[in-house]
Design a protein around this motif. Structure first.
Motif, mmCIF file in Angstrom:
data_model
loop_
_atom_site.group_PDB
_atom_site.id
_atom_site.type_symbol
_atom_site.label_atom_id
_atom_site.label_comp_id
_atom_site.label_asym_id
_atom_site.label_seq_id
_atom_site.Cartn_x
_atom_site.Cartn_y
_atom_site.Cartn_z
ATOM 1 N N TYR A 1 -43.459 -0.942 14.454
ATOM 2 C CA TYR A 1 -42.496 -2.013 14.206
ATOM 3 C C TYR A 1 -42.259 -2.104 12.715
ATOM 4 C CZ TYR A 1 -45.842 -5.610 12.546
ATOM 5 O OH TYR A 1 -46.748 -6.338 11.835
ATOM 6 N N SER B 1 -36.577 -1.828 12.681
ATOM 7 C CA SER B 1 -36.600 -1.953 14.143
ATOM 8 C C SER B 1 -36.360 -3.406 14.563
ATOM 9 C CB SER B 1 -37.924 -1.438 14.726
ATOM 10 O OG SER B 1 -39.022 -2.234 14.332
ATOM 11 N N ARG B 2 -36.521 -4.316 13.616
ATOM 12 C CA ARG B 2 -36.249 -5.727 13.898
ATOM 13 C C ARG B 2 -34.797 -6.091 13.597
ATOM 14 N NH1 ARG B 2 -39.857 -10.939 11.930
ATOM 15 N NH2 ARG B 2 -39.168 -12.277 13.640
ATOM 16 N N THR C 1 -40.519 -1.463 18.074
ATOM 17 C CA THR C 1 -40.350 -2.770 18.703
ATOM 18 C C THR C 1 -40.198 -3.843 17.639
ATOM 19 O OG1 THR C 1 -41.166 -4.207 20.474
ATOM 20 C CG2 THR C 1 -42.820 -3.320 18.949
ATOM 21 N N ASN C 2 -40.177 -5.096 18.074
ATOM 22 C CA ASN C 2 -40.052 -6.227 17.160
ATOM 23 C C ASN C 2 -40.578 -7.476 17.861
ATOM 24 O OD1 ASN C 2 -37.661 -7.581 18.530
ATOM 25 N ND2 ASN C 2 -36.900 -5.508 18.184
#
Length: 144
Positions: free
Chosen positions: A35, A39-40, A47-48
């Motif tokens: 993450y 990715s956020r 992921t986030n």
């Protein structure tokens, strides 16, 4: 005594260029899952927090609804839930809204009773309670 679960986060670097890994050592399901800022806030693979909260909320709510339906005499054939978590950047980052959308195959139940039990499950699942500071909406639909 209740149940305790945990996850770990490791981060290296500054906010925008840094990278992190999330792990769930008890289950091993997330093992050094990537993450980061991109990715956020972008489209980089990883992921986030919003995605993970959405997954937790969808899972918790769906289990709670299954329990409510079964207790009421309508065990579900299937329930499919989508949870959407919105992150607003106004006045600093904050969750601004969560939308739950559930579609169920539940023999013998009418739409009004399904909505009633879905609303109860949404209000009382532990993740909904933990996220109660965020507006949560619910759409409940019977399939077929």
């Amino acid at each position: 005594m209740g149940i305790s679960r945990h996850a770990t986060a490791h981060w290296e670097g500054d906010l925008k260029a840094g990278k992190g890994q999330l792990s769930t050592p008890q289950s091993g399901l997330l093992d050094n899952t990537r993450y980061g800022f991109n990715s956020r806030f972008g489209d980089e693979k990883g992921t986030n927090p919003e995605e993970l909260i959405a997954a937790a909320h969808a899972g918790c709510f769906t289990m709670a609804l299954s329990a409510k339906l079964t207790e009421a005499g309508f065990p579900p054939t299937s329930l499919d839930t989508r949870a959407e978590v919105d992150l607003s950047m106004e006045n600093g980052p904050a969750f601004s809204q969560i939308r739950l959308k559930v579609k169920g195959v539940v023999p013998g139940i009418d739409a009004a009773k399904f909505q009633e039990l879905a609303t109860d499950a949404e209000k009382n699942c532990p993740v909904s309670k933990a996220l109660s500071a965020v507006p949560i909406s619910l759409e409940a639909e019977l399939a077929g």
